[in-house]
Design an enzyme around this catalytic site. Structure first.
Site, PDB file in Angstrom:
ATOM      1  N   ASN A  35      29.832   3.714  30.123  1.00 51.90           N
ATOM      2  CA  ASN A  35      30.460   5.037  30.044  1.00 51.90           C
ATOM      3  C   ASN A  35      31.234   5.307  31.337  1.00 51.90           C
ATOM      4  OD1 ASN A  35      30.977   7.501  28.849  1.00 51.90           O
ATOM      5  ND2 ASN A  35      29.187   8.474  29.786  1.00 51.90           N
ATOM      6  N   SER A 124      17.679  16.654  36.467  1.00 54.89           N
ATOM      7  CA  SER A 124      18.570  17.690  35.965  1.00 54.89           C
ATOM      8  C   SER A 124      17.833  19.012  35.840  1.00 54.89           C
ATOM      9  CB  SER A 124      19.065  17.245  34.590  1.00 54.89           C
ATOM     10  OG  SER A 124      19.557  18.336  33.874  1.00 54.89           O
ATOM     11  N   TYR A 152      17.775  13.865  25.494  1.00 51.91           N
ATOM     12  CA  TYR A 152      18.282  13.541  26.829  1.00 51.91           C
ATOM     13  C   TYR A 152      17.438  14.240  27.897  1.00 51.91           C
ATOM     14  CZ  TYR A 152      20.834  14.810  31.031  1.00 51.91           C
ATOM     15  OH  TYR A 152      21.146  15.096  32.326  1.00 51.91           O
ATOM     16  N   LYS A 156      14.617  12.887  30.984  1.00 42.74           N
ATOM     17  CA  LYS A 156      14.584  13.248  32.414  1.00 42.74           C
ATOM     18  C   LYS A 156      13.171  13.683  32.813  1.00 42.74           C
ATOM     19  CE  LYS A 156      18.904  12.628  33.672  1.00 42.74           C
ATOM     20  NZ  LYS A 156      19.239  11.495  34.529  1.00 42.74           N
ATOM     21  N   ASP A 308      21.610  26.159  23.721  1.00 44.02           N
ATOM     22  CA  ASP A 308      22.117  26.819  24.937  1.00 44.02           C
ATOM     23  C   ASP A 308      21.305  28.085  25.243  1.00 44.02           C
ATOM     24  OD1 ASP A 308      24.042  25.026  25.584  1.00 44.02           O
ATOM     25  OD2 ASP A 308      25.745  26.209  24.882  1.00 44.02           O
TER      26      ASP A 308
HETATM   27  N1  UFG Z   1      30.730  25.714  26.866  1.00 44.06           N
HETATM   28  C1  UFG Z   1      31.720  26.285  26.091  1.00 44.06           C
HETATM   29  N2  UFG Z   1      32.649  25.438  25.547  1.00 44.06           N
HETATM   30  C2  UFG Z   1      32.644  24.082  25.754  1.00 44.06           C
HETATM   31  C3  UFG Z   1      31.625  23.521  26.542  1.00 44.06           C
HETATM   32  C4  UFG Z   1      30.672  24.368  27.097  1.00 44.06           C
HETATM   33  O1  UFG Z   1      31.765  27.483  25.882  1.00 44.06           O
HETATM   34  O2  UFG Z   1      33.524  23.376  25.217  1.00 44.06           O
HETATM   35  C5  UFG Z   1      29.739  26.610  27.521  1.00 44.06           C
HETATM   36  C6  UFG Z   1      28.305  26.338  27.125  1.00 44.06           C
HETATM   37  O3  UFG Z   1      27.956  27.028  25.954  1.00 44.06           O
HETATM   38  C7  UFG Z   1      27.559  26.809  28.374  1.00 44.06           C
HETATM   39  C8  UFG Z   1      28.530  26.500  29.514  1.00 44.06           C
HETATM   40  O4  UFG Z   1      29.821  26.391  28.905  1.00 44.06           O
HETATM   41  O5  UFG Z   1      27.354  28.190  28.328  1.00 44.06           O
HETATM   42  C9  UFG Z   1      28.219  25.206  30.240  1.00 44.06           C
HETATM   43  O6  UFG Z   1      28.113  24.157  29.307  1.00 44.06           O
HETATM   44  P1  UFG Z   1      28.154  22.626  29.746  1.00 44.06           P
HETATM   45  O7  UFG Z   1      28.102  21.813  28.492  1.00 44.06           O
HETATM   46  O8  UFG Z   1      29.292  22.377  30.666  1.00 44.06           O
HETATM   47  O9  UFG Z   1      26.825  22.448  30.600  1.00 44.06           O
HETATM   48  P2  UFG Z   1      25.297  22.704  30.193  1.00 44.06           P
HETATM   49  O10 UFG Z   1      24.794  23.801  31.078  1.00 44.06           O
HETATM   50  O11 UFG Z   1      25.103  22.880  28.759  1.00 44.06           O
HETATM   51  O12 UFG Z   1      24.624  21.303  30.553  1.00 44.06           O
HETATM   52  C10 UFG Z   1      24.835  20.658  31.776  1.00 44.06           C
HETATM   53  C11 UFG Z   1      24.738  19.158  31.606  1.00 44.06           C
HETATM   54  C12 UFG Z   1      23.349  18.745  31.298  1.00 44.06           C
HETATM   55  C13 UFG Z   1      22.368  19.333  32.248  1.00 44.06           C
HETATM   56  C14 UFG Z   1      22.552  20.822  32.357  1.00 44.06           C
HETATM   57  C15 UFG Z   1      21.663  21.395  33.415  1.00 44.06           C
HETATM   58  O13 UFG Z   1      25.599  18.711  30.577  1.00 44.06           O
HETATM   59  O14 UFG Z   1      23.278  17.335  31.420  1.00 44.06           O
HETATM   60  O15 UFG Z   1      23.896  21.118  32.693  1.00 44.06           O
HETATM   61  O16 UFG Z   1      21.946  22.728  33.623  1.00 44.06           O
HETATM   62  F1  UFG Z   1      21.119  19.061  31.858  1.00 44.06           F
END
Ligand code: UFG
Length: 363
Positions: A35, A124, A152, A156, A308
């Site tokens: 990746n 994480s 995932y 961790k 989420d």
């Molecule tokens: N979001 C959107 N649209 C998108 C992508 C994300 O609105 O296209 C929102 C999500 O709902 C969330 C925020 O943006 O509210 C952040 O989302 P991310 O996917 O960027 O990050 P996450 O907090 O879901 O997850 C990330 C990593 C994980 C890790 C986590 C720890 O992807 O590996 O942070 O907080 F475990």
């Protein structure tokens, strides 16, 4: 000092290799390029004007890994390698458990065999689970697998448990667990950054692709969260600040005159949150991006994404007090460097330049 960086060609790995080389460490990178891209390694060398020794190796093959340890004297390992897509992990759970758990177990076994007992593991914020109150301190850890919403995240937490058990069984094995919040941004040079394959799962790379016209609009997952504007709040951390956190953590192994709070039966396991301590909503991030890029990011509100939560941000005080680590880059720096990388590399890394790969032969 020779540092083996497993998963060094990836997003956080490549930035950490830059900081390691700048700090005077020798870097041995091990990656299967599943990746990630070997072009990232070329660029690390370009940024630092230093050499990275690269082994193409999948950590599920213990013999190959052992061969690398026979060839190199390794003083510490930083373990970034692992599958990391939250959504994909729910459709391919077995692949996630097999790859992530086997890789770390092979790494520990080979390290022990070669008497290398200094390990930093990329964990994480996901290990804190869903029902955590903010700001999250290292003590907030509840350790309940059912509280985590995807395989995932469970890998961790399981790996953290494995590290505890190994550290408890071997007083000489020092383990550092770094719990990352939301790593984003890119190196100032614009040469290395986040290059997700396919549709980005995470917010910042998705916005970056909308910003350069690769995607038409941002989909905001939910606007009815219990937050200031209804969109999810996270603790975004600049990848360069995060990388520096690893360099400062190495002092636990190599400069141990300072006092660090340790855990476990043998006091040989150290845990730190790496985040800024500030929560930003999805709309905050979009607005900051629009400002630095001076463009409009079209968006629509969609349904909530499964798993989420409202808000997640840490207390970074332990890392500040003990590692002397402070996140210096703000949300605008994160957006600016992300945009810079995306503009310079609209199609991601160009894999035409092949790195001089050293193959680890199976014995
Ligand atoms: N979001 C959107 N649209 C998108 C992508 C994300 O609105 O296209 C929102 C999500 O709902 C969330 C925020 O943006 O509210 C952040 O989302 P991310 O996917 O960027 O990050 P996450 O907090 O879901 O997850 C990330 C990593 C994980 C890790 C986590 C720890 O992807 O590996 O942070 O907080 F475990």
């Amino acid at each position: 000092m020779n540092i083996l960086v497993a998963g060094g060609a990836g997003f956080i790995g490549s930035h950490t290799m830059v900081e390691l080389l700048n700090a005077g460490y020798n870097v041995i990178c091990v990656d299967n390029l599943y990746n990630s891209s070997n072009e990232a390694i070329n660029r690390v060398e370009k940024i630092t004007s230093k050499k990275v020794k690269f082994y193409l190796c999948d950590l599920i093959y213990i013999d190959k890994l052992n061969q690398i340890f026979l060839q190199e004297k390794i003083d510490a390992v930083i373990m970034f390698a692992g599958y990391k897509a939250v959504g994909e992990s729910s459709t391919k759970p077995l692949e996630y458990y097999y790859n992530n758990l086997l890789s770390i177990m092979n790494m520990i076994e080979v390290m022990r065999k070669h008497n290398c007992k200094n390990l930093i593991f990329s964990s994480s914020a996901t290990v804190y689970g869903q029902n955590v109150s903010v700001p999250i301190t290292e003590d907030s850890y509840v350790g309940d697998l059912k509280n985590i919403t995807n395989p995932y995240g469970r890998t961790k937490l399981m790996i953290e448990q494995i590290l505890y058990d190994v550290a408890n069984s071997d007083k000489d094995f020092k383990m550092i667990i770094l719990r990352y919040f939301n790593p984003v941004g890119a190196h100032d040079s614009g040469l290395i950054g986040e290059d997700p394959k396919g549709i980005p799962n995470n917010l910042m790379p998705y916005i970056a692709q909308v910003a350069v016209g690769k995607r038409s609009e941002l989909h905001i997952f939910g606007n009815d969260y219990n937050t200031k504007d209804g969109t999810g709040v996270r603790d975004y951390i600049h990848v360069v600040d995060l990388s520096i956190g690893h360099i400062l953590s190495l002092n636990i192994f190599f400069n141990s005159d300072k006092k660090y709070t340790a855990d476990g039966i043998n006091n040989n396991i150290y845990i730190y949150n790496l985040g800024t301590g500030i929560g930003y909503s999805v709309l905050d991030v979009k607005n900051a991006y629009e400002k630095v890029a001076n463009i409009k990011i079209p968006y629509v509100f969609d349904d909530r994404r499964l798993g989420d939560i409202d808000e997640l941000y840490c207390s970074p005080h332990k890392a500040k007090n003990e590692l002397n680590w402070v996140a210096k880059r703000d949300l605008f720096d994160m957006c600016e460097t992300s945009y810079n990388f995306q503009k310079n590399n609209p199609k991601g890394y160009d894999d035409m330049n092949n790195h001089n790969i050293v193959f680890a032969e199976r014995k």
